[in-house]
Design a protein around this motif. Structure first.
Motif, PDB file in Angstrom:
ATOM      1  N   VAL A   1       1.153  -7.266   2.932  1.00  0.00           N
ATOM      2  CA  VAL A   1       0.296  -6.493   2.038  1.00  0.00           C
ATOM      3  C   VAL A   1       0.974  -5.148   1.824  1.00  0.00           C
ATOM      4  O   VAL A   1       1.393  -4.501   2.779  1.00  0.00           O
ATOM      5  CB  VAL A   1      -1.107  -6.278   2.649  1.00  0.00           C
ATOM      6  CG1 VAL A   1      -1.961  -5.425   1.715  1.00  0.00           C
ATOM      7  CG2 VAL A   1      -1.786  -7.617   2.906  1.00  0.00           C
ATOM      8  N   GLU A   2       1.095  -4.736   0.589  1.00  0.00           N
ATOM      9  CA  GLU A   2       1.770  -3.483   0.280  1.00  0.00           C
ATOM     10  C   GLU A   2       0.976  -2.724  -0.774  1.00  0.00           C
ATOM     11  O   GLU A   2       0.520  -3.306  -1.756  1.00  0.00           O
ATOM     12  CB  GLU A   2       3.186  -3.750  -0.235  1.00  0.00           C
ATOM     13  CG  GLU A   2       3.981  -2.490  -0.531  1.00  0.00           C
ATOM     14  CD  GLU A   2       5.430  -2.783  -0.843  1.00  0.00           C
ATOM     15  OE1 GLU A   2       6.053  -1.964  -1.540  1.00  0.00           O
ATOM     16  OE2 GLU A   2       5.934  -3.827  -0.399  1.00  0.00           O
ATOM     17  N   ALA A   3       0.810  -1.427  -0.570  1.00  0.00           N
ATOM     18  CA  ALA A   3       0.079  -0.603  -1.525  1.00  0.00           C
ATOM     19  C   ALA A   3       0.949  -0.315  -2.735  1.00  0.00           C
ATOM     20  O   ALA A   3       2.109   0.062  -2.606  1.00  0.00           O
ATOM     21  CB  ALA A   3      -0.347   0.708  -0.867  1.00  0.00           C
ATOM     22  N   LEU A   4       0.394  -0.499  -3.934  1.00  0.00           N
ATOM     23  CA  LEU A   4       1.100  -0.140  -5.154  1.00  0.00           C
ATOM     24  C   LEU A   4       1.274   1.370  -5.198  1.00  0.00           C
ATOM     25  O   LEU A   4       0.402   2.117  -4.757  1.00  0.00           O
ATOM     26  CB  LEU A   4       0.314  -0.610  -6.376  1.00  0.00           C
ATOM     27  CG  LEU A   4       0.104  -2.124  -6.506  1.00  0.00           C
ATOM     28  CD1 LEU A   4      -0.819  -2.418  -7.685  1.00  0.00           C
ATOM     29  CD2 LEU A   4       1.425  -2.840  -6.668  1.00  0.00           C
TER      30      LEU A   4
ATOM     31  N   CYS B   1       3.204   4.887  -7.403  1.00  0.00           N
ATOM     32  CA  CYS B   1       3.970   5.505  -8.488  1.00  0.00           C
ATOM     33  C   CYS B   1       5.340   5.900  -7.936  1.00  0.00           C
ATOM     34  O   CYS B   1       5.483   6.145  -6.738  1.00  0.00           O
ATOM     35  CB  CYS B   1       3.215   6.733  -8.979  1.00  0.00           C
ATOM     36  SG  CYS B   1       4.147   7.787 -10.119  1.00  0.00           S
ATOM     37  N   PRO B   2       6.370   5.993  -8.781  1.00  0.00           N
ATOM     38  CA  PRO B   2       7.675   6.479  -8.293  1.00  0.00           C
ATOM     39  C   PRO B   2       7.601   7.840  -7.616  1.00  0.00           C
ATOM     40  O   PRO B   2       8.468   8.173  -6.799  1.00  0.00           O
ATOM     41  CB  PRO B   2       8.517   6.545  -9.573  1.00  0.00           C
ATOM     42  CG  PRO B   2       7.934   5.485 -10.456  1.00  0.00           C
ATOM     43  CD  PRO B   2       6.454   5.523 -10.185  1.00  0.00           C
ATOM     44  N   CYS B   3       6.566   8.630  -7.916  1.00  0.00           N
ATOM     45  CA  CYS B   3       6.428   9.936  -7.267  1.00  0.00           C
ATOM     46  C   CYS B   3       5.973   9.803  -5.821  1.00  0.00           C
ATOM     47  O   CYS B   3       5.984  10.783  -5.070  1.00  0.00           O
ATOM     48  CB  CYS B   3       5.453  10.821  -8.038  1.00  0.00           C
ATOM     49  SG  CYS B   3       3.708  10.362  -7.839  1.00  0.00           S
ATOM     50  N   GLY B   4       5.561   8.597  -5.412  1.00  0.00           N
ATOM     51  CA  GLY B   4       5.122   8.367  -4.044  1.00  0.00           C
ATOM     52  C   GLY B   4       3.616   8.277  -3.892  1.00  0.00           C
ATOM     53  O   GLY B   4       3.115   7.859  -2.853  1.00  0.00           O
ATOM     54  N   ASN B   5       2.858   8.663  -4.910  1.00  0.00           N
ATOM     55  CA  ASN B   5       1.402   8.611  -4.828  1.00  0.00           C
ATOM     56  C   ASN B   5       0.901   7.176  -4.918  1.00  0.00           C
ATOM     57  O   ASN B   5       1.326   6.407  -5.766  1.00  0.00           O
ATOM     58  CB  ASN B   5       0.799   9.440  -5.967  1.00  0.00           C
ATOM     59  CG  ASN B   5      -0.715   9.285  -6.038  1.00  0.00           C
ATOM     60  OD1 ASN B   5      -1.403   9.385  -5.033  1.00  0.00           O
ATOM     61  ND2 ASN B   5      -1.223   9.024  -7.226  1.00  0.00           N
ATOM     62  N   TYR B   6      -0.002   6.793  -4.017  1.00  0.00           N
ATOM     63  CA  TYR B   6      -0.612   5.469  -4.092  1.00  0.00           C
ATOM     64  C   TYR B   6      -2.125   5.511  -3.927  1.00  0.00           C
ATOM     65  O   TYR B   6      -2.789   4.491  -3.980  1.00  0.00           O
ATOM     66  CB  TYR B   6      -0.006   4.532  -3.035  1.00  0.00           C
ATOM     67  CG  TYR B   6      -0.316   4.919  -1.602  1.00  0.00           C
ATOM     68  CD1 TYR B   6      -1.466   4.452  -0.958  1.00  0.00           C
ATOM     69  CD2 TYR B   6       0.542   5.731  -0.885  1.00  0.00           C
ATOM     70  CE1 TYR B   6      -1.741   4.807   0.340  1.00  0.00           C
ATOM     71  CE2 TYR B   6       0.265   6.091   0.422  1.00  0.00           C
ATOM     72  CZ  TYR B   6      -0.877   5.617   1.040  1.00  0.00           C
ATOM     73  OH  TYR B   6      -1.161   5.973   2.330  1.00  0.00           O
ATOM     74  N   LYS B   7      -2.694   6.711  -3.741  1.00  0.00           N
ATOM     75  CA  LYS B   7      -4.126   6.817  -3.469  1.00  0.00           C
ATOM     76  C   LYS B   7      -4.955   7.171  -4.693  1.00  0.00           C
ATOM     77  O   LYS B   7      -6.169   7.043  -4.665  1.00  0.00           O
ATOM     78  CB  LYS B   7      -4.371   7.866  -2.376  1.00  0.00           C
ATOM     79  CG  LYS B   7      -3.812   7.474  -1.018  1.00  0.00           C
ATOM     80  CD  LYS B   7      -4.173   8.493   0.038  1.00  0.00           C
ATOM     81  CE  LYS B   7      -3.659   8.078   1.406  1.00  0.00           C
ATOM     82  NZ  LYS B   7      -4.018   9.063   2.462  1.00  0.00           N
ATOM     83  N   GLN B   8      -4.350   7.636  -5.773  1.00  0.00           N
ATOM     84  CA  GLN B   8      -5.119   8.089  -6.929  1.00  0.00           C
ATOM     85  C   GLN B   8      -4.643   7.427  -8.214  1.00  0.00           C
ATOM     86  O   GLN B   8      -4.642   8.036  -9.271  1.00  0.00           O
ATOM     87  CB  GLN B   8      -5.028   9.613  -7.057  1.00  0.00           C
ATOM     88  CG  GLN B   8      -5.649  10.352  -5.876  1.00  0.00           C
ATOM     89  CD  GLN B   8      -5.479  11.853  -6.004  1.00  0.00           C
ATOM     90  OE1 GLN B   8      -4.529  12.332  -6.598  1.00  0.00           O
ATOM     91  NE2 GLN B   8      -6.417  12.596  -5.439  1.00  0.00           N
ATOM     92  N   LEU B   9      -4.247   6.177  -8.125  1.00  0.00           N
ATOM     93  CA  LEU B   9      -3.812   5.455  -9.316  1.00  0.00           C
ATOM     94  C   LEU B   9      -5.025   4.959 -10.100  1.00  0.00           C
ATOM     95  O   LEU B   9      -6.040   4.573  -9.526  1.00  0.00           O
ATOM     96  CB  LEU B   9      -2.931   4.263  -8.933  1.00  0.00           C
ATOM     97  CG  LEU B   9      -1.618   4.597  -8.221  1.00  0.00           C
ATOM     98  CD1 LEU B   9      -0.884   3.314  -7.863  1.00  0.00           C
ATOM     99  CD2 LEU B   9      -0.742   5.478  -9.092  1.00  0.00           C
ATOM    100  N   THR B  10      -4.923   4.979 -11.415  1.00  0.00           N
ATOM    101  CA  THR B  10      -5.967   4.453 -12.286  1.00  0.00           C
ATOM    102  C   THR B  10      -5.516   3.111 -12.841  1.00  0.00           C
ATOM    103  O   THR B  10      -4.386   2.982 -13.312  1.00  0.00           O
ATOM    104  CB  THR B  10      -6.237   5.428 -13.453  1.00  0.00           C
ATOM    105  OG1 THR B  10      -6.669   6.679 -12.919  1.00  0.00           O
ATOM    106  CG2 THR B  10      -7.314   4.863 -14.373  1.00  0.00           C
TER     107      THR B  10
END
Length: 220
Positions: free
Chosen positions: A17-20, A22-31
């Motif tokens: 299981v892997e969290a999606l 962004c290239p910026c490293g953020n994975y907690k506030q994706l829409t």
């Protein structure tokens, strides 16, 4: 490599299981944006706006799950509860076959038992450390707090980085269930009937795993 004619692949397939992210490293506030059956689009509120769209089967299925989750936040809990019980049963069947082979090899057909084991699921080495993390109780620790702490302990990357988990189907469904409940404080999912049932299932399954496959003993 797609063509193995001249050189065998130098890697082994991995499941987990892997969290999606962004290239910026953020994975907690994706829409997530999309409609039922359509492609999934991810957007990030970072300084360099990130937007990615995928119509791969995993993306379409994920979008459907998120739509159901948004319409009925307990639907995912019910599904995960059933999946955990189903795969725990498979795990117990394998364990029973191994025990029977070891204890009754002289009185039964070893060839028959070995054939049964060949078609049984491969043991999941990630279950024991996960079960140890979940079943350990810290002082003044609520059940959601215990799940969050267990998730941090079994995560393969340091805190603050994108979480990755290895393991077979039972481990993956336990991780998904634990994540849903641990992050549900604002929705009070742990207080719903489905949330309590899933919490009980997680505790029952991890306790069973810990009792039958406790792994190495460590002293802290």
């Amino acid at each position: 490599m797609a063509d193995e004619l001249f050189a065998p692949p130098s890697y082994l397939p991995k499941e987990g299981v892997e969290a999606l992210a962004c290239p910026c490293g953020n994975y907690k506030q994706l829409t997530v944006v999309g409609t039922w059956g359509g492609p999934l689009t991810l957007q990030c509120p970072c300084s360099s706006p990130f937007r990615a769209t995928s119509d791969a089967p995993w993306a379409v299925n994920l979008l459907k799950r998120l739509i159901l989750w948004n319409a009925d936040v307990t639907s995912e809990l019910r599904q995960l509860n059933d999946l955990i019980i189903e795969h725990q049963t498979v795990h117990q069947i394998y364990r029973a076959r191994v025990t029977d082979l070891v204890e009754n090899s002289a009185a039964t057909s070893a060839a028959h038992d070995l054939r049964a084991l060949i078609h049984a699921p491969v043991p999941d080495n990630s279950l024991a450390p996960l079960a140890r993390a979940v079943t350990r109780h810290e002082e003044r620790e609520t059940r959601p707090m215990r799940l969050r702490r267990a998730l941090r302990e079994v995560r393969l990357t340091p805190d603050g980085q994108r979480p990755r988990y290895a393991g077979g189907p039972l481990t993956r469904y336990l991780i998904r269930a634990m994540t849903a409940l641990a992050d549900s404080d604002d929705r009070d999912l742990v207080f719903t009937e489905e949330g309590r049932r899933l919490l009980d299932t997680i505790d029952r399954v991890t306790t069973d795993i810990q009792q039958h496959d406790p792994g190495p003993t460590t002293h802290r």
